[in-house]
Write an enzyme that holds these catalytic residues in place. Structure first.
Site, PDB file in Angstrom:
ATOM      1  N   HIS A 106       6.014  -5.795   1.851  1.00  0.00           N
ATOM      2  CA  HIS A 106       6.079  -4.322   2.411  1.00  0.00           C
ATOM      3  C   HIS A 106       7.473  -4.061   3.106  1.00  0.00           C
ATOM      4  O   HIS A 106       7.549  -2.644   3.766  1.00  0.00           O
ATOM      5  CB  HIS A 106       4.827  -3.566   2.472  1.00  0.00           C
ATOM      6  CG  HIS A 106       3.819  -4.220   1.960  1.00  0.00           C
ATOM      7  ND1 HIS A 106       2.794  -4.432   2.372  1.00  0.00           N
ATOM      8  CD2 HIS A 106       3.964  -4.503   0.512  1.00  0.00           C
ATOM      9  CE1 HIS A 106       2.066  -4.455   0.734  1.00  0.00           C
ATOM     10  NE2 HIS A 106       2.325  -4.497   0.145  1.00  0.00           N
ATOM     11  N   ASP A 114       6.037  -6.019  10.636  1.00  0.00           N
ATOM     12  CA  ASP A 114       6.033  -5.967  12.118  1.00  0.00           C
ATOM     13  C   ASP A 114       6.053  -7.725  12.764  1.00  0.00           C
ATOM     14  O   ASP A 114       6.763  -7.381  14.392  1.00  0.00           O
ATOM     15  CB  ASP A 114       4.466  -7.034  12.685  1.00  0.00           C
ATOM     16  CG  ASP A 114       3.810  -7.907  12.154  1.00  0.00           C
ATOM     17  OD1 ASP A 114       4.526  -9.287  11.510  1.00  0.00           O
ATOM     18  OD2 ASP A 114       2.519  -8.078  12.052  1.00  0.00           O
ATOM     19  N   ARG A 164       3.867   2.658  16.709  1.00  0.00           N
ATOM     20  CA  ARG A 164       3.817   1.165  16.202  1.00  0.00           C
ATOM     21  C   ARG A 164       4.498   0.133  16.499  1.00  0.00           C
ATOM     22  O   ARG A 164       4.591  -0.677  17.291  1.00  0.00           O
ATOM     23  CB  ARG A 164       3.500   1.087  14.644  1.00  0.00           C
ATOM     24  CG  ARG A 164       2.090   1.706  14.681  1.00  0.00           C
ATOM     25  CD  ARG A 164       1.396   2.453  12.586  1.00  0.00           C
ATOM     26  NE  ARG A 164       2.497   0.816  12.239  1.00  0.00           N
ATOM     27  CZ  ARG A 164       2.298   0.787  10.672  1.00  0.00           C
ATOM     28  NH1 ARG A 164       2.170   1.648  10.314  1.00  0.00           N
ATOM     29  NH2 ARG A 164       2.552  -0.894  10.109  1.00  0.00           N
TER      30      ARG A 164
HETATM   31  P1  OAD Z   1      -6.299  -4.986   5.530  1.00  0.00           P
HETATM   32  O1  OAD Z   1      -6.196  -3.943   6.598  1.00  0.00           O
HETATM   33  O2  OAD Z   1      -6.160  -4.172   4.571  1.00  0.00           O
HETATM   34  O3  OAD Z   1      -7.112  -6.387   6.110  1.00  0.00           O
HETATM   35  C1  OAD Z   1      -6.411  -7.043   6.831  1.00  0.00           C
HETATM   36  C2  OAD Z   1      -7.793  -8.195   6.667  1.00  0.00           C
HETATM   37  O4  OAD Z   1      -7.907  -9.351   7.555  1.00  0.00           O
HETATM   38  C3  OAD Z   1      -9.138  -8.212   6.436  1.00  0.00           C
HETATM   39  O5  OAD Z   1     -10.073  -8.165   5.406  1.00  0.00           O
HETATM   40  C4  OAD Z   1     -10.218  -8.592   7.822  1.00  0.00           C
HETATM   41  O6  OAD Z   1     -11.056  -9.571   7.481  1.00  0.00           O
HETATM   42  C5  OAD Z   1      -9.042 -10.112   8.359  1.00  0.00           C
HETATM   43  N1  OAD Z   1      -9.011 -10.173   9.843  1.00  0.00           N
HETATM   44  C6  OAD Z   1      -9.384  -9.559  10.444  1.00  0.00           C
HETATM   45  N2  OAD Z   1      -9.080  -9.972  11.530  1.00  0.00           N
HETATM   46  C7  OAD Z   1      -8.857 -11.426  11.230  1.00  0.00           C
HETATM   47  C8  OAD Z   1      -7.969 -12.427  11.702  1.00  0.00           C
HETATM   48  N3  OAD Z   1      -7.889 -12.982  13.533  1.00  0.00           N
HETATM   49  N4  OAD Z   1      -8.048 -14.171  10.820  1.00  0.00           N
HETATM   50  C9  OAD Z   1      -8.291 -13.846   9.497  1.00  0.00           C
HETATM   51  N5  OAD Z   1      -8.407 -12.752   8.393  1.00  0.00           N
HETATM   52  C10 OAD Z   1      -8.322 -11.523   9.883  1.00  0.00           C
HETATM   53  O7  OAD Z   1      -4.804  -5.207   5.773  1.00  0.00           O
HETATM   54  P2  OAD Z   1      -3.827  -6.356   4.253  1.00  0.00           P
HETATM   55  O8  OAD Z   1      -4.562  -6.520   3.862  1.00  0.00           O
HETATM   56  O9  OAD Z   1      -2.697  -6.976   4.847  1.00  0.00           O
HETATM   57  O10 OAD Z   1      -0.027  -1.824   3.191  1.00  0.00           O
HETATM   58  O11 OAD Z   1      -3.634  -5.141   4.054  1.00  0.00           O
HETATM   59  C11 OAD Z   1      -2.335  -4.604   2.430  1.00  0.00           C
HETATM   60  C12 OAD Z   1      -1.872  -3.548   2.624  1.00  0.00           C
HETATM   61  O12 OAD Z   1      -2.307  -2.625   2.778  1.00  0.00           O
HETATM   62  C13 OAD Z   1      -1.146  -3.473   4.312  1.00  0.00           C
HETATM   63  O13 OAD Z   1       0.338  -4.458   4.073  1.00  0.00           O
HETATM   64  C14 OAD Z   1      -0.667  -1.976   4.771  1.00  0.00           C
HETATM   65  C15 OAD Z   1      -1.691  -1.548   3.913  1.00  0.00           C
HETATM   66  O14 OAD Z   1      -2.263  -0.449   3.500  1.00  0.00           O
HETATM   67  C16 OAD Z   1       1.376  -0.340   3.324  1.00  0.00           C
HETATM   68  O15 OAD Z   1       1.784   0.588   4.403  1.00  0.00           O
HETATM   69  C17 OAD Z   1       2.065   0.040   2.328  1.00  0.00           C
END
Ligand code: OAD
Length: 253
Positions: free
Chosen positions: A122, A107, A73
Site C-alpha cells: 500500500h 509506516d 499521521r
Molecule cells: P485493520 O485496522 O483492518 O485491522 C487491524 C487488525 O489488527 C484487527 O484485526 C485487530 O484485531 C488486529 N490487532 C489489533 N491490535 C493488535 C496487536 N497488538 N497484535 C496483533 N493484531 C492486532 O488493518 P489492516 O488489516 O491492516 O488500506 O487493514 C488493511 C487495509 O485497510 C490498510 O492497509 C488500509 C485500510 O483501509 C489503505 O489505506 C489502502
C-alpha cells in the site's frame, strides 16, 4: 503462547522443515507502537470516512484536507518506535533460506526494525508522488503551500494506495509468487478484510503452507488457520522467533 509452552507438533514440524516463509502484516503489528489501526473501536475509519480521505476523488475535491490528514499521521512517526513484534519478524528473516515480508502498512516501522526482504503493498507515507508526472520524492518538512508542488507544477500527494487505485504491480507479483510457494505463512495483525492482500494467506494454505494467524480478535482467517494465536503480536511474534531459532538451531537447512 510463551517460549516455554508446548507448541503443536504441526507447527514444530513446519518450522523445522520450512524453506520458504512469508509473513503478511497489517495495522495490528504497529498497534503496540502506539499507531491506531483502521477498523474496530477507536480505529481511524471510525472517526474519518475513507471516502473523504483515502480516494483519488477526495484528493481532487479537497487536496489540502487530504494532505493535512496524512501530514498529521506522518508527524506521529518520529515519535514512535518499532515494537518487539516488528523486531521478531526482522529476526525471522535470517532463520529461513527464503523469506518475504509482505506488509500493508505504510509506516516504515518494519524497515526501522531491520527488515530488508519486504514488499509494501500500500505504499509508504514517507514518500510523496506527483499527481501529474508520478515522480517520487522523500517527504520533507512542511513548506508554505499545502499541498506542496512538484518541479513540474503538479500537486504532491503521499505515495500510498487509495481505495479504487491499483496496487504496485511488482510488489503484488512478488507477494503472489512467494505466497503460492510458501511452506510456512504467518498472517499478523490484519483484519483480512481488504483485497487482494486478504487472499494471500488463502492462496498459501491452498498450496499446502502451514498457516499461522496472530490476532487478539477473531477473524475469518482463524477458521482455516493451522494455528491461531489470539495474542498481541508484540507478545506472540517474539515467542515464535524464539521457538523457530531453537527448532532450527541456527541452521538455514
Ligand atoms: P485493520 O485496522 O483492518 O485491522 C487491524 C487488525 O489488527 C484487527 O484485526 C485487530 O484485531 C488486529 N490487532 C489489533 N491490535 C493488535 C496487536 N497488538 N497484535 C496483533 N493484531 C492486532 O488493518 P489492516 O488489516 O491492516 O488500506 O487493514 C488493511 C487495509 O485497510 C490498510 O492497509 C488500509 C485500510 O483501509 C489503505 O489505506 C489502502
Amino acid at each position: 503462547m510463551s517460549g516455554t509452552t508446548r507448541w503443536p507438533d504441526g507447527f514444530s514440524e513446519a518450522a523445522r522443515r520450512c524453506r520458504r516463509c512469508v509473513v503478511l502484516t497489517g495495522a495490528g503489528i504497529s498497534a503496540e507502537s502506539g499507531l491506531v489501526t483502521f477498523r474496530g473501536m477507536q480505529g481511524l475509519w471510525e472517526d474519518f470516512n475513507p471516502l473523504d480521505y483515502a480516494t483519488p476523488e477526495a484528493f481532487e475535491r479537497d487536496p489540502a484536507k487530504v494532505w493535512n490528514w496524512y501530514q498529521w499521521r506522518r508527524d506521529k512517526l518520529p515519535l514512535v518506535e518499532p515494537n518487539p513484534g516488528h523486531l521478531a519478524i526482522a529476526e525471522l528473516e535470517g532463520l529461513f533460506p527464503e523469506f518475504l515480508l509482505v506488509t500493508q502498512n505504510v509506516d516504515g516501522l518494519h524497515q526501522r526494525a531491520g527488515s530488508r526482504r519486504l514488499v509494501e503493498l500500500h505504499g509508504n507515507i514517507g514518500r510523496n508522488k506527483c499527481s501529474l508526472c508520478s515522480a517520487l520524492t522523500q517527504a520533507g518538512p512542511a513548506t508554505g503551500e499545502v499541498p506542496p508542488r512538484c518541479g513540474c507544477g503538479g500537486l504532491l500527494r503521499p505515495d500510498v494506495v487509495w481505495f479504487g487505485e491499483a496496487l504496485p504491480q511488482e510488489a503484488m507479483a512478488s507477494a503472489w509468487e512467494a505466497s503460492r510457494a510458501a511452506d510456512l505463512f504467518f498472517s499478523v495483525g490484519t483484519s483480512g478484510l481488504v483485497q487482494p492482500a486478504a487472499s494471500l494467506p488463502v492462496a498459501a494454505k491452498q498450496n499446502g503452507a502451514y498457516l499461522v494467524e496472530v490476532n487478539p480478535e477473531p477473524t475469518p482467517l482463524a477458521q482455516m488457520s493451522d494455528l491461531a494465536l489470539a495474542e498481541p503480536a508484540g507478545q506472540a511474534m517474539p515467542a515464535v522467533a524464539w521457538e523457530v531459532r531453537r527448532l532450527r538451531n541456527g541452521k538455514l537447512l
